[in-house]
Design a protein around this motif. Structure first.
Motif, PDB file in Angstrom:
ATOM      1  N   ARG A   1       0.860  -1.214   0.000  1.00  0.00           N
ATOM      2  CA  ARG A   1       0.000   0.000   0.000  1.00  0.00           C
ATOM      3  C   ARG A   1       0.887   1.252   0.000  1.00  0.00           C
ATOM      4  NH1 ARG A   1      -4.945   0.801  -1.250  1.00  0.00           N
ATOM      5  NH2 ARG A   1      -5.683  -0.904   0.053  1.00  0.00           N
TER       6      ARG A   1
ATOM      7  N   GLN B   1       2.400   2.410  -8.286  1.00  0.00           N
ATOM      8  CA  GLN B   1       2.076   1.069  -8.783  1.00  0.00           C
ATOM      9  C   GLN B   1       1.638   1.128 -10.254  1.00  0.00           C
ATOM     10  OE1 GLN B   1      -1.062  -0.353  -6.237  1.00  0.00           O
ATOM     11  NE2 GLN B   1      -0.026   0.307  -4.362  1.00  0.00           N
TER      12      GLN B   1
ATOM     13  N   PHE C   1      -7.702  -0.597 -15.068  1.00  0.00           N
ATOM     14  CA  PHE C   1      -7.739   0.246 -13.864  1.00  0.00           C
ATOM     15  C   PHE C   1      -9.144   0.142 -13.288  1.00  0.00           C
ATOM     16  CE2 PHE C   1      -6.253   3.185 -10.872  1.00  0.00           C
ATOM     17  CZ  PHE C   1      -7.360   3.932 -10.506  1.00  0.00           C
TER      18      PHE C   1
ATOM     19  N   GLN D   1      -8.657  -6.277  -9.202  1.00  0.00           N
ATOM     20  CA  GLN D   1      -8.648  -4.811  -9.152  1.00  0.00           C
ATOM     21  C   GLN D   1      -7.317  -4.261  -9.653  1.00  0.00           C
ATOM     22  OE1 GLN D   1     -10.767  -2.212  -7.461  1.00  0.00           O
ATOM     23  NE2 GLN D   1      -9.390  -1.162  -6.025  1.00  0.00           N
ATOM     24  N   HIS D   2      -7.385  -3.341 -10.603  1.00  0.00           N
ATOM     25  CA  HIS D   2      -6.222  -2.657 -11.160  1.00  0.00           C
ATOM     26  C   HIS D   2      -5.304  -3.574 -11.965  1.00  0.00           C
ATOM     27  CE1 HIS D   2      -7.746   0.668  -9.116  1.00  0.00           C
ATOM     28  NE2 HIS D   2      -7.019   0.677  -8.043  1.00  0.00           N
TER      29      HIS D   2
ATOM     30  N   ARG E   1       0.804  -5.217 -11.383  1.00  0.00           N
ATOM     31  CA  ARG E   1       1.408  -4.804 -10.102  1.00  0.00           C
ATOM     32  C   ARG E   1       1.610  -5.979  -9.154  1.00  0.00           C
ATOM     33  NH1 ARG E   1      -3.232  -1.738  -6.443  1.00  0.00           N
ATOM     34  NH2 ARG E   1      -4.842  -3.338  -6.640  1.00  0.00           N
TER      35      ARG E   1
ATOM     36  N   HIS F   1      -0.415   4.499 -10.458  1.00  0.00           N
ATOM     37  CA  HIS F   1      -1.157   4.699  -9.199  1.00  0.00           C
ATOM     38  C   HIS F   1      -0.169   5.246  -8.155  1.00  0.00           C
ATOM     39  CE1 HIS F   1      -4.406   4.186  -6.489  1.00  0.00           C
ATOM     40  NE2 HIS F   1      -4.152   2.975  -6.069  1.00  0.00           N
TER      41      HIS F   1
ATOM     42  N   TYR G   1       1.035   7.316  -4.887  1.00  0.00           N
ATOM     43  CA  TYR G   1       0.708   7.758  -3.514  1.00  0.00           C
ATOM     44  C   TYR G   1       1.700   8.860  -3.122  1.00  0.00           C
ATOM     45  CZ  TYR G   1      -2.304   3.632  -2.617  1.00  0.00           C
ATOM     46  OH  TYR G   1      -3.319   2.691  -2.633  1.00  0.00           O
TER      47      TYR G   1
ATOM     48  N   ASN H   1     -16.260   7.890  -8.831  1.00  0.00           N
ATOM     49  CA  ASN H   1     -16.318   6.487  -8.404  1.00  0.00           C
ATOM     50  C   ASN H   1     -17.225   6.300  -7.189  1.00  0.00           C
ATOM     51  OD1 ASN H   1     -14.728   5.042 -10.255  1.00  0.00           O
ATOM     52  ND2 ASN H   1     -12.849   5.803  -9.328  1.00  0.00           N
TER      53      ASN H   1
ATOM     54  N   ASP I   1     -12.895  10.273  -4.943  1.00  0.00           N
ATOM     55  CA  ASP I   1     -12.439   9.167  -5.784  1.00  0.00           C
ATOM     56  C   ASP I   1     -12.945   9.441  -7.195  1.00  0.00           C
ATOM     57  OD1 ASP I   1     -12.500   5.528  -5.401  1.00  0.00           O
ATOM     58  OD2 ASP I   1     -11.687   6.834  -6.971  1.00  0.00           O
TER      59      ASP I   1
ATOM     60  N   VAL J   1      -6.547  10.349 -12.103  1.00  0.00           N
ATOM     61  CA  VAL J   1      -7.343   9.794 -11.001  1.00  0.00           C
ATOM     62  C   VAL J   1      -6.920  10.509  -9.717  1.00  0.00           C
ATOM     63  CG1 VAL J   1      -7.836   7.699  -9.683  1.00  0.00           C
ATOM     64  CG2 VAL J   1      -7.454   7.557 -12.162  1.00  0.00           C
TER      65      VAL J   1
ATOM     66  N   TRP K   1      -7.579  10.404  -5.578  1.00  0.00           N
ATOM     67  CA  TRP K   1      -8.210   9.574  -4.539  1.00  0.00           C
ATOM     68  C   TRP K   1      -7.668   9.899  -3.161  1.00  0.00           C
ATOM     69  CZ3 TRP K   1      -6.143   4.729  -2.070  1.00  0.00           C
ATOM     70  CH2 TRP K   1      -7.083   4.177  -1.203  1.00  0.00           C
TER      71      TRP K   1
ATOM     72  N   LYS L   1     -13.411   5.215   5.068  1.00  0.00           N
ATOM     73  CA  LYS L   1     -12.799   4.192   4.188  1.00  0.00           C
ATOM     74  C   LYS L   1     -11.437   3.801   4.752  1.00  0.00           C
ATOM     75  CE  LYS L   1     -12.530   2.553  -0.420  1.00  0.00           C
ATOM     76  NZ  LYS L   1     -12.938   2.869  -1.807  1.00  0.00           N
TER      77      LYS L   1
HETATM   78  O1  TA6 Z   1      -9.614   5.460  -7.660  1.00  0.00           O
HETATM   79  C1  TA6 Z   1      -8.598   4.871  -6.967  1.00  0.00           C
HETATM   80  C2  TA6 Z   1      -9.046   3.505  -6.478  1.00  0.00           C
HETATM   81  O2  TA6 Z   1      -9.726   2.792  -7.477  1.00  0.00           O
HETATM   82  C3  TA6 Z   1      -9.922   3.649  -5.238  1.00  0.00           C
HETATM   83  O3  TA6 Z   1     -11.263   3.314  -5.494  1.00  0.00           O
HETATM   84  C4  TA6 Z   1      -9.262   2.690  -4.250  1.00  0.00           C
HETATM   85  O4  TA6 Z   1      -9.805   1.391  -4.392  1.00  0.00           O
HETATM   86  C5  TA6 Z   1      -7.812   2.773  -4.708  1.00  0.00           C
HETATM   87  O5  TA6 Z   1      -7.896   2.765  -6.113  1.00  0.00           O
HETATM   88  C6  TA6 Z   1      -6.919   1.715  -4.145  1.00  0.00           C
HETATM   89  O6  TA6 Z   1      -7.092   0.517  -4.805  1.00  0.00           O
HETATM   90  P1  TA6 Z   1      -6.249  -0.755  -4.244  1.00  0.00           P
HETATM   91  O7  TA6 Z   1      -6.638  -1.904  -5.110  1.00  0.00           O
HETATM   92  O8  TA6 Z   1      -4.797  -0.396  -4.370  1.00  0.00           O
HETATM   93  O9  TA6 Z   1      -6.664  -0.883  -2.811  1.00  0.00           O
END
Ligand code: TA6
Length: 317
Positions: free
Chosen positions: A72, A76, A82, A90-91, A95, A172, A174, A196, A217, A249, A251, A257
């Motif tokens: 985290r 990424q 995505f 997811q994504h 990664r 992605h 951070y 989102n 988001d 994006v 977020w 959350k």
């Molecule tokens: O828009 C960014 C996003 O899709 C959020 O909805 C949140 O889920 C974030 O990515 C993190 O995703 P992950 O799969 O890394 O927990």
């Protein structure tokens, strides 16, 4: 007396170590003490430090360093999808895969290597991957640290003469910020975005600059090549320049959350913001033999530089 040309040998600036799981990790350094770390797990940048050794990327103190999940934080590679609206995890899977060092990459423009320390990574589908995503691709990723300490990415995805395929993509990212309530993003004013939090319904940004008082988001569409993320407390600005990445994006999970994520501290939303150069609204389609390139450049400048030297709203520099 002749000047000895300082030839910056990018390979001298690279060290290969092991990360927390024993996976190879490449350390890039520049002559002034800046550094970046790239794990072959996911091609993920896990650290980017300035010349003072200050960490510029966010990593959760509760991050889970256990493959195949991505840690985290950091930056990424989200490919070939995505979000979680497709058939894949997811994504996407990139990664979560182990990448290889690419010792013989096809040449890029000389600017892409001059004075930089860089590493070239490669991801190709395994037989297993092809069962879930039956497309023969080669993904070449160059991560560079410039002499100025900027962090740059070049992603090149090629369709290796299979049938045409489409994908979406994001870096992605951070970012580490002092206090989310004192951060604003410039360059996204008046743009449409997909929310989102409302089943990706389309809205138009009314704000002068994006500020944060609750969970955000959003996928901003058709964004300019340059975005600025201003950290008021630190008086510093992240400048994000991108090519081939029409969307951004944004977020921040905010309080509720944050508490729902096992690998994220309850209060950590205050110190992070994801601002991702991305191609999400319109997926990219490659015919056999075609290649897509997506570039991202991250730099950090004193915020005074921003107000004195360029007006992000004019979107030029
Ligand atoms: O828009 C960014 C996003 O899709 C959020 O909805 C949140 O889920 C974030 O990515 C993190 O995703 P992950 O799969 O890394 O927990």
């Amino acid at each position: 007396m002749g000047h000895s040309a300082v030839v910056w040998d990018h390979r001298a600036a690279i060290e290969i170590t092991k990360d927390w799981n024993g996976v190879d990790q490449v350390v890039l350094r520049n002559p002034h003490g800046a550094s970046a770390r790239v794990s072959l797990h996911g091609g993920q940048v896990t650290s980017w430090r300035n010349e003072q050794g200050e960490e510029l990327l966010f990593t959760s103190t509760k991050a889970i360093f256990k493959p195949p999940k991505a840690m985290r934080g950091g930056i990424q590679i989200c490919f070939p999808q995505f979000g979680n609206c497709g058939l894949l995890e997811q994504h996407g899977f990139a990664r979560n895969k182990i990448w290889a060092i690419d010792d013989n990459p096809p040449p890029l423009h000389p600017n892409d290597s001059d004075g930089k320390s860089f590493i070239d990574l490669m991801l190709k589908p395994s037989e297993e991957d092809l069962k879930f995503w039956p497309h023969s691709f080669e993904f070449r990723l160059r991560v560079s640290l410039t002499a100025d300490g900027d962090l740059t990415f070049i992603s090149r995805v090629r369709n290796i003469n299979g049938k045409p395929f489409s994908f979406s993509f994001a870096y992605h990212s951070y970012l580490s910020v002092s206090d989310i309530s004192e951060v604003r993003i410039e360059g996204l004013e008046t743009l449409d975005y997909l929310d989102n939090l409302c089943q990706r319904e389309r809205f138009t940004e009314q704000g002068d600059a994006i500020t944060f008082e609750s969970e955000v988001d959003r996928i901003y569409l058709g964004s300019p090549k340059v975005i600025a993320v201003l950290d008021h407390e630190k008086k510093r600005t992240y400048v994000i320049k991108k090519e081939g990445l029409p969307d951004v994006v944004v977020w921040n999970p905010w309080e509720k959350k944050s508490k729902s994520m096992v690998d994220f501290g309850d209060e950590e939303y205050k110190q992070m913001l994801c601002v991702d150069g991305a191609a999400v609204e319109r997926s990219i389609t490659l015919k056999p033999g075609e290649e897509w390139m997506g570039r991202l450049e991250l730099s950090v400048v004193p915020s005074s530089f921003c107000s004195d030297h360029f007006d992000i709203r004019r979107r030029d520099f």
